[in-house]
Design an enzyme around this catalytic site. Sequence first.
Site, PDB file in Angstrom:
ATOM      1  N   ASN A   1      29.675   4.135  28.509  1.00 17.58           N
ATOM      2  CA  ASN A   1      30.324   4.538  26.928  1.00 17.58           C
ATOM      3  C   ASN A   1      31.494   3.344  26.799  1.00 17.58           C
ATOM      4  O   ASN A   1      32.107   3.043  27.419  1.00 17.58           O
ATOM      5  CB  ASN A   1      31.354   5.957  27.244  1.00 17.58           C
ATOM      6  CG  ASN A   1      31.582   6.448  25.895  1.00 17.58           C
ATOM      7  OD1 ASN A   1      31.256   5.970  24.900  1.00 17.58           O
ATOM      8  ND2 ASN A   1      32.426   7.641  26.135  1.00 17.58           N
TER       9      ASN A   1
ATOM     10  N   HIS B   1      33.544  23.378  27.919  1.00 17.41           N
ATOM     11  CA  HIS B   1      34.697  22.760  27.471  1.00 17.41           C
ATOM     12  C   HIS B   1      35.453  23.613  26.181  1.00 17.41           C
ATOM     13  O   HIS B   1      34.975  23.601  25.155  1.00 17.41           O
ATOM     14  CB  HIS B   1      34.610  21.437  26.884  1.00 17.41           C
ATOM     15  CG  HIS B   1      34.592  20.346  27.884  1.00 17.41           C
ATOM     16  ND1 HIS B   1      35.152  19.325  27.682  1.00 17.41           N
ATOM     17  CD2 HIS B   1      33.975  20.332  28.728  1.00 17.41           C
ATOM     18  CE1 HIS B   1      35.064  18.306  28.737  1.00 17.41           C
ATOM     19  NE2 HIS B   1      33.977  19.278  29.640  1.00 17.41           N
TER      20      HIS B   1
ATOM     21  N   ARG C   1      36.646  25.104  31.049  1.00 14.46           N
ATOM     22  CA  ARG C   1      37.705  23.850  31.088  1.00 14.46           C
ATOM     23  C   ARG C   1      38.736  24.222  29.977  1.00 14.46           C
ATOM     24  O   ARG C   1      38.150  24.333  28.980  1.00 14.46           O
ATOM     25  CB  ARG C   1      36.951  22.542  31.092  1.00 14.46           C
ATOM     26  CG  ARG C   1      37.988  21.444  31.287  1.00 14.46           C
ATOM     27  CD  ARG C   1      37.500  19.885  31.224  1.00 14.46           C
ATOM     28  NE  ARG C   1      37.616  19.494  29.961  1.00 14.46           N
ATOM     29  CZ  ARG C   1      37.733  18.117  29.699  1.00 14.46           C
ATOM     30  NH1 ARG C   1      37.424  17.506  30.649  1.00 14.46           N
ATOM     31  NH2 ARG C   1      38.070  17.563  28.572  1.00 14.46           N
TER      32      ARG C   1
ATOM     33  N   HIS D   1      42.976  13.275  33.255  1.00 14.58           N
ATOM     34  CA  HIS D   1      42.576  12.153  32.872  1.00 14.58           C
ATOM     35  C   HIS D   1      43.375  10.941  33.587  1.00 14.58           C
ATOM     36  O   HIS D   1      43.803  10.283  32.872  1.00 14.58           O
ATOM     37  CB  HIS D   1      42.419  12.100  31.433  1.00 14.58           C
ATOM     38  CG  HIS D   1      41.434  11.711  30.816  1.00 14.58           C
ATOM     39  ND1 HIS D   1      41.042  10.471  30.272  1.00 14.58           N
ATOM     40  CD2 HIS D   1      40.032  12.292  30.567  1.00 14.58           C
ATOM     41  CE1 HIS D   1      39.999  10.350  29.866  1.00 14.58           C
ATOM     42  NE2 HIS D   1      39.234  11.198  30.082  1.00 14.58           N
TER      43      HIS D   1
ATOM     44  N   GLU E   1      41.583  18.140  37.642  1.00 12.95           N
ATOM     45  CA  GLU E   1      40.721  16.985  37.802  1.00 12.95           C
ATOM     46  C   GLU E   1      41.441  15.628  37.473  1.00 12.95           C
ATOM     47  O   GLU E   1      42.209  15.540  36.728  1.00 12.95           O
ATOM     48  CB  GLU E   1      39.486  17.224  36.931  1.00 12.95           C
ATOM     49  CG  GLU E   1      38.675  15.895  36.450  1.00 12.95           C
ATOM     50  CD  GLU E   1      37.709  16.053  35.349  1.00 12.95           C
ATOM     51  OE1 GLU E   1      37.415  17.348  35.085  1.00 12.95           O
ATOM     52  OE2 GLU E   1      37.117  15.219  34.607  1.00 12.95           O
TER      53      GLU E   1
ATOM     54  N   ARG F   1      33.033  13.986  41.727  1.00 14.43           N
ATOM     55  CA  ARG F   1      32.501  13.971  40.383  1.00 14.43           C
ATOM     56  C   ARG F   1      31.601  12.818  39.885  1.00 14.43           C
ATOM     57  O   ARG F   1      31.243  12.422  38.793  1.00 14.43           O
ATOM     58  CB  ARG F   1      33.526  14.134  39.493  1.00 14.43           C
ATOM     59  CG  ARG F   1      34.173  15.587  39.409  1.00 14.43           C
ATOM     60  CD  ARG F   1      35.306  15.802  38.323  1.00 14.43           C
ATOM     61  NE  ARG F   1      35.073  15.250  37.036  1.00 14.43           N
ATOM     62  CZ  ARG F   1      34.274  15.746  35.899  1.00 14.43           C
ATOM     63  NH1 ARG F   1      33.402  16.679  36.440  1.00 14.43           N
ATOM     64  NH2 ARG F   1      34.172  15.149  34.856  1.00 14.43           N
TER      65      ARG F   1
ATOM     66  N   HIS G   1      30.188  14.756  36.607  1.00 12.81           N
ATOM     67  CA  HIS G   1      30.430  14.392  35.493  1.00 12.81           C
ATOM     68  C   HIS G   1      29.386  14.949  34.270  1.00 12.81           C
ATOM     69  O   HIS G   1      28.260  14.409  34.648  1.00 12.81           O
ATOM     70  CB  HIS G   1      30.872  13.022  35.312  1.00 12.81           C
ATOM     71  CG  HIS G   1      31.326  12.656  33.827  1.00 12.81           C
ATOM     72  ND1 HIS G   1      31.381  11.289  33.611  1.00 12.81           N
ATOM     73  CD2 HIS G   1      32.249  13.297  33.014  1.00 12.81           C
ATOM     74  CE1 HIS G   1      31.874  11.148  32.328  1.00 12.81           C
ATOM     75  NE2 HIS G   1      32.459  12.252  32.039  1.00 12.81           N
TER      76      HIS G   1
ATOM     77  N   ASP H   1      28.601  11.513  26.519  1.00 12.70           N
ATOM     78  CA  ASP H   1      28.280  10.022  26.811  1.00 12.70           C
ATOM     79  C   ASP H   1      27.202   9.940  27.925  1.00 12.70           C
ATOM     80  O   ASP H   1      26.645   8.746  28.258  1.00 12.70           O
ATOM     81  CB  ASP H   1      29.429   9.290  26.824  1.00 12.70           C
ATOM     82  CG  ASP H   1      30.357   9.664  27.830  1.00 12.70           C
ATOM     83  OD1 ASP H   1      30.882  10.747  27.562  1.00 12.70           O
ATOM     84  OD2 ASP H   1      30.573   9.001  28.988  1.00 12.70           O
TER      85      ASP H   1
ATOM     86  N   TRP I   1      44.327   5.653  29.860  1.00 12.08           N
ATOM     87  CA  TRP I   1      43.571   6.693  28.963  1.00 12.08           C
ATOM     88  C   TRP I   1      42.811   7.337  29.806  1.00 12.08           C
ATOM     89  O   TRP I   1      42.671   8.357  30.043  1.00 12.08           O
ATOM     90  CB  TRP I   1      42.696   5.923  27.806  1.00 12.08           C
ATOM     91  CG  TRP I   1      42.196   7.133  26.663  1.00 12.08           C
ATOM     92  CD1 TRP I   1      42.959   7.481  26.000  1.00 12.08           C
ATOM     93  CD2 TRP I   1      41.045   7.762  26.884  1.00 12.08           C
ATOM     94  NE1 TRP I   1      42.166   8.674  25.178  1.00 12.08           N
ATOM     95  CE2 TRP I   1      41.092   8.675  25.858  1.00 12.08           C
ATOM     96  CE3 TRP I   1      39.768   7.541  27.740  1.00 12.08           C
ATOM     97  CZ2 TRP I   1      39.850   9.482  25.511  1.00 12.08           C
ATOM     98  CZ3 TRP I   1      38.787   8.390  27.472  1.00 12.08           C
ATOM     99  CH2 TRP I   1      38.818   9.308  26.491  1.00 12.08           C
TER     100      TRP I   1
HETATM  101  O1  KDG Z   1      33.468   8.355  28.673  1.00  8.22           O
HETATM  102  C1  KDG Z   1      34.659   9.042  28.901  1.00  8.22           C
HETATM  103  C2  KDG Z   1      34.449  10.689  28.986  1.00  8.22           C
HETATM  104  O2  KDG Z   1      33.235  10.946  29.592  1.00  8.22           O
HETATM  105  C3  KDG Z   1      35.467  11.163  29.599  1.00  8.22           C
HETATM  106  O3  KDG Z   1      36.712  11.126  28.788  1.00  8.22           O
HETATM  107  C4  KDG Z   1      35.140  12.747  29.615  1.00  8.22           C
HETATM  108  O4  KDG Z   1      36.981  12.950  31.136  1.00  8.22           O
HETATM  109  C5  KDG Z   1      35.881  13.514  30.516  1.00  8.22           C
HETATM  110  C6  KDG Z   1      35.369  14.552  31.444  1.00  8.22           C
HETATM  111  O5  KDG Z   1      35.739  15.045  32.287  1.00  8.22           O
HETATM  112  O6  KDG Z   1      34.130  14.992  30.796  1.00  8.22           O
HETATM  113 MG    MG Z   2      37.167  14.033  32.898  1.00  6.23          MG
END
Ligand code: KDG
Ligand code: MG
Length: 403
Positions: free
Chosen positions: A38, A123, A148, A213, A237, A284, A313, A317, A403
């Site tokens: 991504n 989600h 989630r 994150h 997570e 993950r 994951h 993306d 981020w």
């Molecule tokens: O490319 C980044 C995303 O896949 C990510 O931000 C999504 O954190 C994410 C998740 O848990 O799916």
């Molecule tokens: Mg994540």
Amino acid sequence: MPKITGAKVIVTSPGRNFVTLKIETDEGIYGLGDATLNGRELAVASYLTDHVIPCLIGRDAHRIEDVWQYLYKGAYWRRGPVTMSAIAAVDTALWDIKGKVAGLPVYQLLGGASREGVMVYGHANGKTIEETIDNALHYQSLGYKAIRLQSGVPGLASTYGVSKDRYFYEPADADLPTENLWSTEKYLRSVPPLFEKGREALGWDVHLLHDVHHRLTPIEAGRLGKDLEPFRPFWMEDAVPAENQANFRLVRQHTTTPLAVGEIFNSIWDAKQLIEEQLIDYIRTTVVHAGGITHLRRIASFADMHNVRTGSHGATDLSPVCMAAALHFDLSVPNFGIQEYMRHTEETDAVFPHAYSFEDGLMHPGDKPGLGVDIDEELAAKYEYKRAYLPVNRLEDGTMFHW
Ligand code: KDG
Ligand code: MG
């Protein structure tokens, strides 16, 4: 033995960018692998086209392990997201070919099904707690057994995990990175009430998950984990950045909330200490970003020795090719935990017709030979690559942040 006669990289953007490797053999059978990274898509496309594909021509497509080792050890420059996504694409495509030649779905080659279906989490997100709960109730009505919860943080204009569209989350949406503002204090106040209201509305029979994150320090993560304990989350997570794996010791010391990490890991070495010291509960790593099915199996076996389960994951993306590969892996691996599942848009699904399906909270890869996923190249050609970046993040005083 099927011999590799050609390979090409297909870049397409049906709603978002995807990079797909197609490997062809002299027997007319081809295989597909996802190579999408991504926001850095063309780097992997070039690595494949300029450096990997020339080395594949003429090789025996059945020698998956040897090709993997050749690309990993033989490059001298090991690991890293670009290299490992490229190796993953080759590996995935070779498993696809092997399955097609054998006339068996890939999960049968991996030892067969260890379960009837793969539990996935959806989600639910919204600008407010109410909106998030409303969406979570919708997921529950669709049969999801795990959801989630992410919601906007009062006082912050936007945050990760909260989409513009109600059901499709797409953070890579700008020609140059957009800038978000972050406040840990505001965030930490907002999550416990989300989970309290979540349990009130959704009950206790559904698993609830949350993604931090990588935005907390270990002691902050310990506090959040502790605050969430009464609501029994399935996992917290990416509580802290994981470059320093020892960070997780402090988090672990302070909370019994299960910990998950690894969506940006590329190899078993990124998780060695985390797994060995049992600092996490779920790993993950994914097919596309961690070296393919071959390497993911190695990570999972190592994790199994230390009571760590998988929780790959599965954001948008990661293309349907990766999703299919993940489901074959998930169905077969003994220490499966859960699989993330963010549905792709209709445009994406049309470019990548697939055999996998969702029913009552579980997914199944289907029984087509190989991965059971294809690419409609004519349709793919209609969607031109469009540069798209993930956002960047600053603290309210302007300091650059994770981020
Ligand atoms: O490319 C980044 C995303 O896949 C990510 O931000 C999504 O954190 C994410 C998740 O848990 O799916
Ligand atoms: Mg994540």
